[in-house]
Design a protein around this motif. Structure first.
Motif, mmCIF file in Angstrom:
data_model
loop_
_atom_site.group_PDB
_atom_site.id
_atom_site.type_symbol
_atom_site.label_atom_id
_atom_site.label_comp_id
_atom_site.label_asym_id
_atom_site.label_seq_id
_atom_site.Cartn_x
_atom_site.Cartn_y
_atom_site.Cartn_z
ATOM 1 N N GLU A 284 -26.456 -18.173 24.889
ATOM 2 C CA GLU A 284 -27.181 -19.141 25.885
ATOM 3 C C GLU A 284 -27.794 -20.213 25.320
ATOM 4 N N PRO A 285 -28.130 -21.621 25.826
ATOM 5 C CA PRO A 285 -28.873 -22.530 25.341
ATOM 6 C C PRO A 285 -30.367 -21.912 25.252
ATOM 7 N N PRO A 286 -31.041 -22.688 24.169
ATOM 8 C CA PRO A 286 -32.285 -22.051 23.906
ATOM 9 C C PRO A 286 -33.502 -22.553 25.048
ATOM 10 N N ILE A 287 -34.401 -21.793 25.067
ATOM 11 C CA ILE A 287 -35.802 -22.126 26.191
ATOM 12 C C ILE A 287 -36.428 -22.968 24.862
ATOM 13 N N ASN A 288 -36.741 -24.316 25.201
ATOM 14 C CA ASN A 288 -37.180 -25.423 24.381
ATOM 15 C C ASN A 288 -38.777 -25.379 24.827
ATOM 16 N N GLY B 285 -34.465 -11.882 25.684
ATOM 17 C CA GLY B 285 -33.119 -11.883 25.189
ATOM 18 C C GLY B 285 -32.720 -13.364 25.183
ATOM 19 N N ARG B 286 -33.832 -14.468 25.107
ATOM 20 C CA ARG B 286 -33.368 -15.865 25.005
ATOM 21 C C ARG B 286 -33.814 -16.301 23.713
ATOM 22 N N VAL C 39 -30.718 -14.757 11.088
ATOM 23 C CA VAL C 39 -30.548 -13.659 12.063
ATOM 24 C C VAL C 39 -30.524 -13.955 13.482
ATOM 25 N N LEU C 40 -30.851 -15.122 13.854
ATOM 26 C CA LEU C 40 -30.681 -15.581 15.299
ATOM 27 C C LEU C 40 -29.361 -15.718 15.638
ATOM 28 N N ALA C 41 -28.559 -16.013 14.597
ATOM 29 C CA ALA C 41 -27.298 -16.550 14.862
ATOM 30 C C ALA C 41 -26.236 -15.579 15.734
ATOM 31 N N LYS C 42 -26.646 -14.360 15.316
ATOM 32 C CA LYS C 42 -25.820 -13.356 16.000
ATOM 33 C C LYS C 42 -26.559 -12.537 17.018
ATOM 34 N N SER C 43 -27.669 -12.964 17.312
ATOM 35 C CA SER C 43 -28.241 -12.433 18.507
ATOM 36 C C SER C 43 -28.044 -12.362 19.875
ATOM 37 N N PRO C 44 -28.240 -11.466 20.693
ATOM 38 C CA PRO C 44 -27.930 -11.681 21.993
ATOM 39 C C PRO C 44 -27.928 -12.974 22.642
ATOM 40 N N GLY C 45 -29.085 -13.632 22.376
ATOM 41 C CA GLY C 45 -29.599 -14.887 22.922
ATOM 42 C C GLY C 45 -28.699 -16.041 22.509
#
Lengths: 687, 294
Positions: B105-109, B139-140, B96-102
């Motif tokens: 952008e690159p993720p926060i690790n 949003g990330r 579900v995160l594939a189409k999310s607003p975040g």
């Protein structure tokens, strides 16, 4: 190889020192004095009424499957009570230790149990309820009923049967001992790894847990071998495979699980003991060890174990529903097939206990699907019971009430189990008290199955029925207690309450925690009515008929009530599934044998109880690392086994005259009657 | 603060809730009719009611087929949705995160290291670390790697992220995204010893600008998390009330270091004495949060 032990060790007493006796703890001290008082009264009563010899000859050294079964059930009920007290302490601790402002007593910051004690209590609760309450009670019922249902004289291996019992007793005794000498494991009934390894658990607690389970698991494996051999080889003439009553069928399927699954547990625990005693690295994090291996092995046993426990109650329900619906069981063949389907699928679902351990979606999906498949045969069973009731004439005796409650519990337990089997849901409630409430629904099926079975078959064993009035009060308080404890627990699980909490941080949960505590009070009330039921029944002892409920269908209701120690004067010829119902339909139920032939019976032996005591001493020696004690005990066990193999006693002959006498005065042959000494067949060479 | 799974906030948690409702709905197709029969039959066929009685009836092919067929059909549907669900909320890579607003952008690790009994959150890209305080921008996508210095723990933020275990010598992963700011309770779910009940952490989802400001503030903290410092802090500690601590300049590769440490046999043993007296240590731990016991 050296393992790093904390604390002192001496050759004579191993790790045992005076500090290991928790005499400063008021709860344990009180328990000790309570237990000691009851024990002393019991011993004094036995000596005063001069029953020590009777107890030794008729019970401790017996090889009679019914007496062994009764002792299994007594051990199970005592442990059930102990496990319940653990549960009561956990619930009371959580309701007291709720929120940062909750007060603490007895050395605890919150509540009355510091984590050191709480963690032992919850670990003991799980271990006891599953291994030392549910398992012995179900083993005991199988022991009593299976030979009677298939028209056998005894189990296939009466001596091995007694060994199984006393090994289980040895394990249970070790757990009880851990209360007063040392400590119990704090790593849960499953043995959380690597928490149960030496660096994180240097004390003797994990060793108590490990050896207690190891001993009883050996006993359960032997018992499974015995049941399989009995059902396969000892059936009365005419009883083909598809005339076996369903309770005996499920005992066969459950024993196949027992025989194949328990050795896996034995190996897992043996490897853990190698880690803890020899310094190996099977389940450590370092040096190439892998604790996931333990978790896999444990659940490869652990999930089949769940079905090992739940199948016998399915069989019990399958006997009780037809009897009290006055109809044959609906779909006998599919019932048998469903039992084996459950036993089979049970082998391929173990990883659903750790969906959160990082398996990929394919693997989690597979184990999810396999788990869901269990729902199909389980559903079939529920429908079959319902359609047995359909167009029946149902009487709600206590066994039937327990059965109906069991079917409801199975539906709710199955429903929540299906929820948990979907990883998408599991990721939200895994390791929460939702899981606890789910499997308590399932083990409550085992508990109500046990209560149903005890009420149902009690008259066959003892000759009189249990008091129905107090039995119903026991039933309703128990059912109400279960609802009031476990419905709030489901809700708390959905709210996110984690399992195994000594301190509950969220004060919003207080009302539900209080509700659970009220449920526990209802459980206490149900124990009162259980004891009252036993007391009133023993006081009144209204004699029951051979077919105690009047609508029995299977072989055990054909022989006398109380059942004579030789079971059947003449081995019955089986003509149909539901033999007694067939005889009633043909007007043959009152046909009695006129002539008797002598019966070859096994003699008593003191070796099994000796092996049990020595195993307990060996366990104690291993737990405290008192090597001389462990070594001598093991040696003595080996010597006892070898010595017995030279024993020429080949049992005794019960003469036709004695049988004729017993058949007219059945109470003389009951399980509680004392038998005269009979000379063994001493001159027969063992072969 | 409620941790109710019926009030999901994170995108993955919302998907979990969706599948919970969906699967329970499908199950009701068989549970409810069965429940109805379970109430109806025992009441209707009581002996005293003199209802129809068929003393020998014990077989019906149609009912047998239905008794196997209906559960089979329902289970097939459940298996289908279980499979789609497991991919949608797979902790390593939630569908579900594939189409999310975040997703743009690159993720926060964030590297999560559990000790007995605290949570270390190391931000390798921002060069900061915290104890018991997970702060992430709204949003990330947040991508977590998890391990443990000692025993197993379960990482869980009920309204936000799926549960995943943190294990010594191993690396697991978890991912989540929350699109509006908020504060959420997180805790360990897998029993890890005497201090387990106190093993909570807070999750604060803040606006991107607030996150940047927070990172700057922590970066200027003189308290640096060297490897030596970490090993000192990793000793068994009960952090009552989950009091947070903040560090700048965490050791490069601390996460990998912890994993290889565990494999090489570095343990932070729980002394028997600590297990027994954890209740009396509680007050002490409260006054000096996040310090190592001797």
């Amino acid at each position: 190889v050296q393992v790093d032990l904390q604390g002192p060790w001496s050759p004579l007493l191993g790790r045992l020192t005076l500090d290991q006796i928790p005499y400063t703890n008021p709860i344990i001290l009180g328990t000790f004095f309570g237990a000691a008082t009851i024990g002393l009264i019991a011993v004094a009563a036995i000596l005063y009424f001069k029953k020590a010899g009777y107890l030794w000859r008729e019970w401790l050294t017996t090889v009679d499957h019914k007496k062994i079964g009764v002792m299994y059930i007594i051990v199970g009920l005592v442990m059930l009570f102990r496990g319940f007290v653990d549960g009561l302490m956990m619930r009371t601790q959580q309701v007291m230790a709720n929120g940062p402002d909750s007060p603490g007593v007895l050395g605890a910051q919150h509540g009355f149990l510091p984590p050191f004690h709480f963690d032992q209590v919850y670990s003991a609760h799980g271990t006891i309820m599953l291994i030392f309450a549910a398992t012995p009670i179900m083993a005991g019922l199988g022991n009593i009923i299976v030979p009677l249902q298939i028209g056998a004289r005894d189990m296939a291996y009466p001596y091995l049967n007694a060994v199984s019992l006393w090994l289980t007793v040895a394990g249970a005794a070790l757990i009880m001992l851990s209360l007063f000498v040392g400590e119990f494991s704090n790593a849960a009934w499953v043995g959380l790894m690597p928490l149960a390894e030496l660096p994180y658990n240097p004390g003797v607690g994990v060793d108590y847990w490990m050896w207690a389970i190891q001993l009883s698991s050996l006993g359960t494996t032997f018992n499974s071998i015995n049941i399989i051999a009995t059902v396969v080889k000892m059936r009365a003439p005419g009883m083909g495979w598809f005339r076996i009553p369903v309770f005996s069928w499920v005992n066969l399927s459950t024993s196949i699980i027992g025989l194949t699954a328990f050795p896996v547990l034995g190996v897992a625990l043996a490897l853990l003991s190698a880690d803890r005693y020899l310094g190996t690295h099977y389940f450590t994090v370092d040096h190439g060890g892998n604790f996931m291996l333990y978790i896999d092995l444990f659940w490869i046993w652990g999930h089949p174990e769940v079905y090992f426990l739940i199948l016998p109650p399915f069989g019990i329900f399958s006997e009780i529903v037809p009897t009290f619906s006055e109809k044959p069981l609906f779909g006998y063949l599919t019932m048998v097939a469903a039992s084996f389907a459950i036993a089979g699928i049970g082998w391929s679902v173990w990883a659903h206990h750790f969906f959160t351990m990082g398996m990929g979606p394919d693997l989690n999906g597979y184990f999810s699907s396999a788990t869901m498949l269990v729902g199909i045969p389980t559903g079939v069973k529920i429908f079959n019971w319902l359609f047995t009731m359909y167009r029946g004439r149902i009487t709600f005796t206590t066994p039937m009430l327990w059965t109906v409650a069991g079917i409801f519990l199975l539906l709710f337990g199955g429903f929540t189990g299906m929820m948990l089997s979907a990883p998408a849901i599991n990721y939200t409630v895994h390791d929460s008290v939702f899981v606890i409430a789910h499997f308590h629904c399932m083990v409550l099926v085992v508990a109500v199955g046990a209560f149903a079975a005890v009420a149902y078959w009690w008259p066959k064993v003892f000759g009189f029925k249990l008091d129905e009035h107090n039995g119903k009060l026991f039933f309703w308080t128990f059912v109400l207690g279960s609802i009031v404890v476990f419905v709030p627990m489901f809700m708390l699980g959905l709210e996110g309450e984690t399992r195994r909490l000594d301190y509950v941080f969220n004060t919003e949960w207080r009302p539900l925690l209080i509700a659970e505590e009220i449920g526990i009070v209802l459980y206490c009330l149900s124990i009162f009515y259980f004891l009252k039921m036993i007391y009133v029944s023993l006081r009144d002892r209204v004699p029951a008929a051979d077919d105690a409920w009047g609508t029995g269908r299977t072989l055990e209701w054909m022989t006398h009530t109380p059942v004579p120690f030789y079971n059947f004067a003449i081995t019955p010829q089986v003509n149909a599934l539901d033999e007694l119902a067939w005889r009633k339909a043909n007007g043959l139920e009152n046909v009695k044998p006129k002539e008797f032939v002598s019966i070859h019976m096994p003699s008593n032996t003191c070796v099994p109880v000796l092996i049990g005591m020595l195993s307990m001493a060996m366990g104690f020696g291993l737990i405290w690392r008192i090597w001389w004690m462990a070594g001598f005990s093991l040696l003595a066990i080996i010597v006892a086994i070898i010595a017995r193999s030279f024993d020429k006693n080949a049992g005794y002959i019960l003469t036709a005259e004695e049988i004729a006498n017993f058949e007219s005065k059945t109470e003389l042959a009951s399980v509680i009657a004392e038998q005269p000494k009979r000379a063994p067949l001493g001159h027969v060479e063992a072969h | 603060m409620s941790a109710n799974i019926f009030q999901p906030v994170g995108i993955v948690a919302k998907a979990e809730y969706h599948y919970t409702v969906l699967l329970v709905g499908v199950m009701m197709l068989i549970i409810l009719p069965t429940l109805a029969l379970m109430i109806l039959f025992p009441l209707r066929y009581r002996k005293s009611r003199n209802a129809a009685y068929a003393p020998n009836w014990s077989h019906s092919t149609i009912i047998e087929i239905l008794a196997w067929g209906v559960p089979f059909a329902v289970t097939a549907v459940l298996i289908y949705y279980s499979f789609t669900g497991v991919y949608a909320v797979n902790p390593y890579n939630p569908g579900v995160l594939a189409k999310s607003p975040g997703a743009a952008e690159p993720p926060i690790n964030v590297d999560v290291i559990t000790t007995d009994w605290q949570w270390f959150f190391v931000y390798p890209d921002q060069h900061i670390a915290t104890i018991d305080d997970l702060v992430v921008p709204a949003g990330r996508r947040v991508q977590l790697r998890l391990t443990s210095t000692s025993v197993m723990n379960g990482f869980y933020i009920p309204r936000v992220a799926p549960m995943i275990d943190a294990m010594p010598g191993m690396r697991t992963e978890d991912a989540f995204e929350v699109d509006e700011p908020g504060t959420f309770e997180g805790f360990s779910t897998d029993f890890s010893g005497a201090g387990f009940s106190w093993m909570q952490f807070s999750t604060r989802v803040v606006a991107q600008s607030d996150f940047d400001a927070w990172v700057k503030a922590v970066q200027s903290n003189p308290n640096a998390l060297s490897y030596a410092k970490f090993t000192q802090l990793a000793h068994p500690t009960v952090n009552v009330g989950a009091k947070p601590s903040y560090f700048s300049v965490p050791e490069q590769g601390l996460f990998e270091h912890v994993v290889s440490d565990a494999l090489a046999g570095v343990v932070y043993p729980v002394p028997d004495s600590l297990t027994k007296s954890v209740s009396s240590n509680e007050g002490k731990a409260e006054s000096t949060p996040a310090t190592a016991s001797p």
